[in-house]
Design an enzyme around this catalytic site. Structure first.
Site, PDB file in Angstrom:
ATOM      1  N   ASP A   1       0.869  -1.185   0.000  1.00 22.55           N
ATOM      2  CA  ASP A   1       0.000   0.000   0.000  1.00 22.55           C
ATOM      3  C   ASP A   1       0.903   1.232   0.000  1.00 22.55           C
ATOM      4  O   ASP A   1       2.129   1.115  -0.125  1.00 22.55           O
ATOM      5  CB  ASP A   1      -0.942  -0.020   1.227  1.00 22.55           C
ATOM      6  CG  ASP A   1      -2.272   0.663   0.910  1.00 22.55           C
ATOM      7  OD1 ASP A   1      -2.249   1.857   0.555  1.00 22.55           O
ATOM      8  OD2 ASP A   1      -3.317   0.009   0.991  1.00 22.55           O
TER       9      ASP A   1
ATOM     10  N   HIS B   1      -2.977   3.065  -4.508  1.00 19.25           N
ATOM     11  CA  HIS B   1      -2.360   2.566  -3.271  1.00 19.25           C
ATOM     12  C   HIS B   1      -0.926   2.099  -3.515  1.00 19.25           C
ATOM     13  O   HIS B   1      -0.493   1.092  -2.965  1.00 19.25           O
ATOM     14  CB  HIS B   1      -3.190   1.416  -2.676  1.00 19.25           C
ATOM     15  CG  HIS B   1      -4.504   1.859  -2.117  1.00 19.25           C
ATOM     16  ND1 HIS B   1      -4.673   2.301  -0.821  1.00 19.25           N
ATOM     17  CD2 HIS B   1      -5.734   1.972  -2.689  1.00 19.25           C
ATOM     18  CE1 HIS B   1      -5.933   2.635  -0.611  1.00 19.25           C
ATOM     19  NE2 HIS B   1      -6.605   2.457  -1.738  1.00 19.25           N
TER      20      HIS B   1
ATOM     21  N   GLU C   1     -10.058   2.412  -5.104  1.00 19.58           N
ATOM     22  CA  GLU C   1      -9.716   3.795  -4.769  1.00 19.58           C
ATOM     23  C   GLU C   1      -8.558   4.366  -5.582  1.00 19.58           C
ATOM     24  O   GLU C   1      -7.588   4.873  -5.029  1.00 19.58           O
ATOM     25  CB  GLU C   1      -9.370   3.893  -3.278  1.00 19.58           C
ATOM     26  CG  GLU C   1     -10.511   3.503  -2.390  1.00 19.58           C
ATOM     27  CD  GLU C   1     -10.184   3.649  -0.908  1.00 19.58           C
ATOM     28  OE1 GLU C   1     -11.062   4.063  -0.163  1.00 19.58           O
ATOM     29  OE2 GLU C   1      -9.052   3.344  -0.508  1.00 19.58           O
TER      30      GLU C   1
HETATM   31  C1  TNX Z   1     -10.856   1.924   2.042  1.00 22.57           C
HETATM   32  S1  TNX Z   1     -11.736  -0.846   1.611  1.00 22.57           S
HETATM   33  C2  TNX Z   1      -9.819   1.143   1.578  1.00 22.57           C
HETATM   34  C3  TNX Z   1      -8.628   0.961   2.427  1.00 22.57           C
HETATM   35  C4  TNX Z   1      -8.717   1.783   3.697  1.00 22.57           C
HETATM   36  C5  TNX Z   1     -10.107   1.644   4.263  1.00 22.57           C
HETATM   37  C6  TNX Z   1     -10.302   2.289   5.596  1.00 22.57           C
HETATM   38  C7  TNX Z   1     -10.768  -0.652   0.433  1.00 22.57           C
HETATM   39  C8  TNX Z   1     -10.865  -1.602  -0.660  1.00 22.57           C
HETATM   40  N1  TNX Z   1      -9.912   0.372   0.456  1.00 22.57           N
HETATM   41  O1  TNX Z   1      -7.476   1.286   1.703  1.00 22.57           O
HETATM   42  O2  TNX Z   1      -7.775   1.293   4.595  1.00 22.57           O
HETATM   43  O3  TNX Z   1     -11.011   2.218   3.349  1.00 22.57           O
HETATM   44  O4  TNX Z   1     -11.514   1.871   6.168  1.00 22.57           O
END
Ligand code: TNX
Length: 477
Positions: free
Chosen positions: A146, A194, A258
């Site tokens: 990440d 990420h 994301e």
């Molecule tokens: C979203 S859930 C993310 C993570 C974060 C999390 C915090 C997801 C697929 N991605 O990178 O840690 O929210 O709740």
């Protein structure tokens, strides 16, 4: 009992020995020819379903049979539960007479830990495995990469490894320990977002316009791998080969969540040229060729891909709604509010689905008002134990509309979990509720009954020094 069966039953036999020793003080000897003894473990091919088992306790003795060695192991975990429920009787060596015939509702029951955000030493991961195995979890996803860190030391790209990371030997140790508990360890390499830790080492693999913008590991900087750089695919092809060889799991998780497309691909001259060439209107459509290439690397390793199901971020719900995941991708539903849509779309498309909805299964969310995490809370909703328990992974849909649901996963995103104590504090007792959501048919689930059965288990967690959240029964307000 044939010798090879005994070999496969060794983890179940060892576990049985530990359980009996711990709960009753009895120290049983293991023997391959123990068919005449009063305690028998056996694979029974008349049972069907990978984790279908039977436990029978009568005057004649104790028998645990299962369709597979894994099923026998799950049966031993049930015996542990029976003995826990009445410790005084157990101490006297008395086991209640029962006849249990049991199998899970869902084939997959997973937890995800996040050593990328805050590294977890091998011994902590092993301890975590030990506890989850008691509740019949059968998969552990390791979120290995990440923005905050790249936690796996690879031969092919050793520079990537953060100062705290797992060596090949560490991975083997974790995987072997998990295998003794019939837990599959699924690696996750999160791309194309990420990836700040990766790009801090290889900035030239990010989008052209950002190459000179500094990246600091530890800050979430929303950088992405460039979609239009061949080297990205060559490097990941090699990384995937090495990771695939290290983990025996049939699966590799590729993230896909994301991604900050507007500040990366949308501004990148190379990505824009690629969009034009493909005739795309939106930069997010580049996810299609990006994952086409990455997925072909995954397929070449013989592994099956898993991805976070992104519906509103990468693929905005416009009129030209895109649902472009290739058929062989297993998806994970996670984002708050989107699970019903995700469930319907995958029911139509036939994708396999793992249920990790933010509403029930995000174990990184606080369990009460003013509870941890007190910092770094971007607005995480309170998820009480009861809310975790009131999770039907089939969302009340018809059998047909939930037939593609493979199972459940609880996530322990660790931005606010500096160590294993915080991880288990967030995980428990909610992971007990989730374990039941994954294992038990709805008609056998009952909140009041669950809270009663909880006590001996909390007692046990406390005795083992595993931190968890109490009180748990309050509404959270
Ligand atoms: C979203 S859930 C993310 C993570 C974060 C999390 C915090 C997801 C697929 N991605 O990178 O840690 O929210 O709740």
């Amino acid at each position: 009992m044939p010798q090879h069966l005994l070999l496969f039953l060794r983890p179940a036999a060892d576990a049985l020995r530990r359980v009996l020793k711990e709960r009753t003080g009895m120290d049983i000897a293991l023997s391959p020819k123990g068919a005449k003894g009063s305690i028998t473990l056996a694979v029974d091919t008349a049972l069907h379903g990978a984790e279908h088992y039977r436990v029978e306790v009568s005057k004649k003795g104790l028998t645990i049979t299962g369709a597979t060695p894994a099923a026998v192991f799950r049966g031993v975990m049930t015996l542990n539960q029976l003995l826990l429920a009445d410790p005084h009787e157990a101490e006297r060596g008395r086991i209640p007479a029962v006849k249990i015939d049991d199998a899970p509702r869902f084939a997959l029951r997973a937890l995800m830990i996040d050593p990328a955000r805050n590294f977890l030493p091998v011994k902590d991961v092993k301890r975590f495995i030990e506890v989850m195995a008691k509740y019949k979890y059968n998969a552990l996803q390791l979120h290995l990469t990440d923005d905050q860190g790249w936690r796996i030391a690879l031969k092919s790209y050793p520079q990537l490894a953060s100062p705290q990371s797992y060596s090949a030997a560490d991975i083997r140790e974790i995987v072997a320990y998990a295998a003794e508990h019939y837990i599959d360890v699924i690696p996750e390499l999160d791309i194309p977002g990420h990836t700040a830790a990766f790009l801090s080492v290889y900035p030239e693999l990010g989008c052209t316009h950002l190459r000179n913008a500094p990246i600091k590991v530890g800050e979430t900087v929303n950088r992405m791998l460039c979609a239009a750089n061949d080297t990205v695919y060559t490097v990941y092809n090699q990384i995937l080969r090495e990771v695939a060889a290290l983990f025996p799991s049939p699966y590799i998780h590729l993230g896909g969540d994301e991604a900050a497309v507007p500040t990366n691909w949308e501004q990148c001259p190379r990505c824009r040229a690629m969009m034009e060439q493909k005739g795309y209107k939106r930069a997010s459509q580049l996810m299609i060729p990006f994952f086409e290439r990455i997925l072909s690397s995954v397929r070449a390793t013989g592994k099956k891909p898993i991805m976070w199901c992104e519906l509103n971020n990468i693929y905005p719900p416009a009129d030209d709604y895109l649902f472009p995941y290739p058929q062989d991708v297993t998806l994970v539903s996670w984002r708050g509010g989107l699970t019903p849509t995700c469930l319907s779309l995958t029911a139509q498309s036939g994708h396999k689905l793992i249920m990790a909805p933010g509403e029930h299964a995000y174990l990184d969310y606080p369990q009460m008002h003013h509870d941890l995490p007190e910092y770094n809370n971007w607005g995480m909703p309170i998820t009480t134990l009861e809310q975790a328990y009131r999770f039907d992974p089939g969302y009340g849909r018809t059998a047909e509309a939930q037939a593609h649901v493979w199972g459940v996963m609880g996530t322990l995103w660790a931005e606010a979990m500096p160590d294993i104590n915080r991880v288990t504090y967030m995980a428990y007792p909610r992971a007990l509720a989730l374990a039941e959501a994954g294992w038990t048919q709805m008609e056998h689930r009952d909140w009041a009954d669950f809270t009663q059965r909880l006590y001996p288990n909390l007692d046990e967690l406390m005795r083992l020094g595993i931190s968890f959240r109490v009180p748990f029964e309050l509404s959270g307000k």
